[in-house]
Design a protein around this motif. Structure first.
Motif: not given
Length: 183
Positions: A49-52, A57-59, A73-76, A155-158
């Motif tokens: 789902t690419q979400s927390g 949604a994840w950044q 390429k489309d997956k975080i 810098n990595m986003p959470a």
């Protein structure tokens, strides 16, 4: 492992309630295994789902990283699926389950932060003539150049993937109730 605590209050009725609870509390391993398996699967599903855990949604990936990413390429948080595959659970005594990963990079993705990269030497290989790409692998290079990559910060986003949401709490409560009722 990063984790979350959950307290479940239940009301159990029926004959021999205290006897059933006493018997069940003597061996909590089956209950903890049920909860651990559920939370492991729920955590792995967040990669789909690419979400927390809270549904946010994840950044999105940085465009320059997404362009050079060779797979998924489309997956975080997914290049080859190692992080998702390394989500595991383990018991902690008779009353706790931990869900997390032992991947070195798991924490930076969960909490975000800065990575300090030190200066380093590298060799850059250039294509020549009518090649489609400026930079090529060494065996296809027409010329090479030794360069210094300066020290820099990444810098990595959470992108939280670990945690327990209201739906998870309800599923855990149902598993506790089933376990106490002997199912």
């Amino acid at each position: 492992m990063a984790g979350a605590n959950l307290t479940i209050d239940t009301v159990i009725t029926g004959p021999d309630v205290l006897a059933r609870m006493d018997e069940a509390m003597g061996n909590t391993a089956p209950l903890l295994a049920r909860i651990g398996e559920y939370l492991q699967d729920a955590t792995r599903d967040r990669f789909k789902t690419q979400s927390g855990p809270d549904g946010t949604a994840w950044q999105a990936l940085q465009p320059h990283y997404q362009r050079r990413k060779k797979q998924n390429k489309d997956k975080i948080l997914t290049l080859r699926g190692y992080l998702r595959g390394q989500i595991h659970w383990q018991t902690d005594g008779d009353d706790a389950v931990h869900v997390g990963t032992n991947a070195k990079y798991g924490a930076i993705h969960q909490f975000g932060g800065s990575i300090q990269k030190s200066a380093r030497q590298s060799t850059v290989h250039f294509g020549g003539g009518k090649t489609k790409h400026l930079f090529v692998k060494q065996k296809k290079a027409k010329r090479s150049l030794q360069v210094t990559v300066p020290a820099h910060q990444v810098n990595m986003p959470a992108r939280p993937y670990l945690g327990v949401n209201a739906g998870d709490q309800e599923q855990i409560r149902l598993r506790v109730m089933d376990w106490l009722n002997g199912q």
